[in-house]
Scaffold this active site. Structure first.
Site, PDB file in Angstrom:
ATOM      1  N   HIS A 171       0.905  -1.263  -0.020  1.00  0.00           N
ATOM      2  CA  HIS A 171      -0.001   0.021  -0.084  1.00  0.00           C
ATOM      3  C   HIS A 171       0.910   1.200   0.091  1.00  0.00           C
ATOM      4  O   HIS A 171       0.760   2.276  -0.636  1.00  0.00           O
ATOM      5  CB  HIS A 171      -0.877   0.076   1.185  1.00  0.00           C
ATOM      6  N   HIS A 192      -4.252   6.470  -5.540  1.00  0.00           N
ATOM      7  CA  HIS A 192      -5.289   7.607  -4.745  1.00  0.00           C
ATOM      8  C   HIS A 192      -5.546   8.674  -5.811  1.00  0.00           C
ATOM      9  O   HIS A 192      -4.983   8.865  -6.808  1.00  0.00           O
ATOM     10  CB  HIS A 192      -4.748   8.024  -3.594  1.00  0.00           C
ATOM     11  N   HIS A 201      -7.940  -0.789  -4.201  1.00  0.00           N
ATOM     12  CA  HIS A 201      -8.162  -1.364  -2.891  1.00  0.00           C
ATOM     13  C   HIS A 201      -8.811  -2.521  -2.938  1.00  0.00           C
ATOM     14  O   HIS A 201      -8.816  -3.281  -1.988  1.00  0.00           O
ATOM     15  CB  HIS A 201      -8.631  -0.065  -2.195  1.00  0.00           C
ATOM     16  N   HIS A 323     -13.482   9.221   3.185  1.00  0.00           N
ATOM     17  CA  HIS A 323     -12.340   8.331   3.609  1.00  0.00           C
ATOM     18  C   HIS A 323     -11.057   8.805   4.176  1.00  0.00           C
ATOM     19  O   HIS A 323     -10.669   8.501   4.924  1.00  0.00           O
ATOM     20  CB  HIS A 323     -12.159   6.975   2.401  1.00  0.00           C
ATOM     21  N   HIS A 327      -9.311   8.246   7.735  1.00  0.00           N
ATOM     22  CA  HIS A 327      -8.137   8.082   7.919  1.00  0.00           C
ATOM     23  C   HIS A 327      -7.238   9.241   8.960  1.00  0.00           C
ATOM     24  O   HIS A 327      -6.881   8.560   9.905  1.00  0.00           O
ATOM     25  CB  HIS A 327      -7.215   8.180   6.698  1.00  0.00           C
ATOM     26  N   PHE A 343      -0.797   7.747   4.372  1.00  0.00           N
ATOM     27  CA  PHE A 343      -0.793   6.653   3.817  1.00  0.00           C
ATOM     28  C   PHE A 343       0.526   5.759   3.854  1.00  0.00           C
ATOM     29  O   PHE A 343       0.275   4.575   3.793  1.00  0.00           O
ATOM     30  CB  PHE A 343      -1.063   6.930   2.229  1.00  0.00           C
ATOM     31  N   HIS A 356     -11.458  -0.100   4.840  1.00  0.00           N
ATOM     32  CA  HIS A 356     -11.326  -0.364   3.475  1.00  0.00           C
ATOM     33  C   HIS A 356     -12.661  -1.256   2.807  1.00  0.00           C
ATOM     34  O   HIS A 356     -13.199  -1.294   1.760  1.00  0.00           O
ATOM     35  CB  HIS A 356     -10.064  -0.561   2.685  1.00  0.00           C
TER      36      HIS A 356
END
Ligand code: C2O
Length: 584
Positions: A171, A192, A201, A323, A327, A343, A356
């Site tokens: 990731h 992203h 994802h 989302h 996070h 990330f 996710h």
């Protein structure tokens, strides 16, 4: 009005999973073979029963659409890095994380000259049913399995690509532009901020889940989902907050542990509102995201991204933006906001996969609302290809088109009510403009610093549109050439209203929330690399204009409220964009 959503996935598995039954989880005696019907992509007959109200139909929620194949105008899909060419993976992490740099180097172990990459063979084993965490939390048998699997994954040798940290590096590498593109080694891949986000994802979770199942010898094992779109699920699930559990991570904002309600518009401070108000705001945001996104996939999924394209000026979908905020809300409140808050480290927290899983479920839900027709018929989307490690640690190749077939991936979701889908309280919320009163003007040609809120008068291409006009074209607000001057974290929120009414669009009441721009914190290195990058935000406003009776205004007042970060913008305008409602 009641809206219920049944079986979000187009289940083509020969044996049915009955989401309503309390005893529906497939047992070992009722193994379901999943890959028998791999060819019936997008059969319109397999769409789930959904009741929608007439207004939603108008906006394109619902209807019957068949499968189509698209034209191939570009032939420039994203391709994975070539692991056999000894590519140089740029390390996405150093300066921010001195303490743990040795194992946070973000390169997954693809760098083997002789690695063999094969096309992924889709599973032919049992259907996996992902359940909401409020469901699994008291299922001690399941919880034992889940924890054991994670424990085993963490205990694998560090060189094993299935090891927990190795998985998180996949990731990290893909999310931080550490991997060069095959076609252009100077450009990098990011998953992203574009139409790649949801499918990438989806696959990432697929392989993660299968590795866990393999480690405990259970080919029905399924990840749970954090049902953050349901008022019963809007807190951090307690299965993640027990310090003695392998699911625990001590790099979180513990101030947000239950009973704190998640804030989809989080700005690093907790807002002074009641839980009920926060829940209502979250539901309204989710509702708008679907209403605007169903007829116009780019608003839900994100903009197109092709191999030879620079990932600049692509707008993320609002699903991704929500989302992002979650996070940040979970991660540590201080720089560098580990683990979830940035990330590079996010996938080191087990809650990542639960978050996710719900994002993926919401995408399935979205697909079902569109009768599972393709979001984009563009081959550059459908053929975009990624590589992952399968449960045996082999490098396998997958493409987006196959991720659109839930029966191919052999999983489904146990339903949970989606309260945001129905009538969300249409109470006008009074939102104050922070700081002093600002003059409402047209944007003009000069770039504007968002050091305080600005209000802009924006001309609409057309007012009082007819039903069918609205069905054919969605009204989209563009905020363009956004620059985050230090490349670090940033957020602004966007509100719209009509200029006419005296109680409207004043400093005291800036109208209805339309969406946000959210940039997660980055490493120093990534921030430096992206600081001049221009970004785009596209927000659907058709349903808001209609719901709040602004439809007949010639112009609207757009209020842009900066929340953190140093941001400037280059333009604000409205465009009508063709929906795909009639494109079959
Ligand atoms: Cu790749 Cu939730 O992020």
């Amino acid at each position: 009005m009641s809206l219920y959503f049944h079986s979000p996935s187009p289940s083509a598995c020969p044996l049915e999973y009955h989401p309503d039954s309390k005893h529906a989880l497939p047992s070992r005696s009722s193994r379901i073979r999943c890959a028998l019907n791999n060819n019936d992509m997008q059969s319109p007959l397999s769409s789930p029963p959904i009741k929608v109200d007439r207004r939603d139909m108008l906006l394109g929620l619902g209807g019957l659409y068949g499968a189509t194949t698209g034209m191939n105008a570009h032939a420039d899909p994203i391709m994975p890095p070539d692991p056999s060419s000894h590519y140089s993976c740029k390390l996405a992490v150093e300066d921010n994380f001195p303490r743990c740099s040795e194992f946070l180097q973000c390169c997954p172990p693809y760098q083997d000259q002789n690695v063999e990459v094969t096309d992924y063979t889709f599973p032919k084993t049992s259907l996996r049913v992902r359940r909401p965490i409020q469901d699994v939390a008291n299922d001690s048998e399941y919880m034992e399995k889940y924890k054991t699997a994670i424990q085993k994954m963490k205990a694998l040798p560090e060189t094993d690509p299935r090891n927990f940290i190795q998985q998180s590096k996949i990731h990290c590498a893909y999310c931080n532009e550490a991997l060069p593109k095959k076609c252009d080694p100077n450009a990098t891949i990011s998953v992203h901020n574009s139409w790649i986000f949801l499918p990438w994802h989806r696959y990432y979770l697929h392989f993660f889940e299968r590795i866990l199942g393999k480690l405990i010898g259970d080919d029905t094992f399924a990840l749970p989902y954090w049902n953050f779109d349901n008022p019963n699920g809007m807190t951090i699930p307690s299965i993640f907050t027990d310090p003695d559990s392998p699911l625990y991570d001590d790099r979180r904002d513990t101030g947000h542990y239950p009973p704190k309600i998640v804030d989809y518009k989080y700005k690093y401070t907790d807002r002074d509102v009641t839980d009920d108000a926060l829940i209502a705001e979250n539901l309204a945001y989710m509702s708008t995201t679907f209403k605007e996104g169903v007829p116009l996939p780019e608003l839900f999924m994100g903009d197109s991204l092709r191999a030879m394209e620079n990932p600049s000026n692509t707008s993320p979908g609002q699903m991704e933006v929500i989302h992002n905020s979650i996070h940040m809300w979970v991660g540590e409140s201080k720089v560098p906001h580990r683990d979830m808050g940035t990330f590079v480290t996010a996938a080191r927290d087990c809650i990542f996969y639960a978050l996710h899983a719900n994002v993926d479920r919401l995408w399935s839900f979205y697909r079902a609302l569109r009768s599972n027709r393709y979001e984009f018929k563009d081959r550059d989307w459908l053929d975009a290809t990624f590589i992952f490690f399968n449960e045996d640690g082999q490098v396998v190749r997958v493409k987006i088109e196959d991720s659109l077939n839930a029966s191919k991936l052999c999983y489904t979701y146990k339903e949970s009510p989606a309260p945001w889908l129905g009538q969300v309280a249409k109470k006008k919320t009074k939102v104050k403009i922070p700081g002093s009163q600002v003059q409402v003007n047209e944007f003009g040609s000069e770039r504007k610093e968002l050091d305080k809120a600005i209000q802009v008068l924006v001309k609409r291409p057309k007012k009082s549109r007819s039903k069918s006009e609205k069905e054919n074209e969605g009204e989209v607000l563009f905020i363009q050439d956004i620059i985050v001057s230090d490349g670090k974290k940033a957020r602004f929120d966007v509100y719209i209203d009509a200029p006419a009414a005296p109680d409207r669009a004043s400093a005291d009441n800036i109208g209805e929330f339309a969406g946000s721009f959210v940039k997660l914190p980055d490493t120093e290195q990534a921030a430096k690399a992206s600081k001049d990058k221009k970004r785009l935000l596209k927000l659907g406003i058709s349903s808001i204009l209609e719901d709040f009776g602004i439809e007949d205004a010639d112009n609207i007042v757009v209020t842009i409220v900066p929340q953190f970060g140093s941001v400037s913008i280059g333009g604000v305008f409205i465009k009508l964009i063709k929906t795909d409602v009639n494109s079959v």
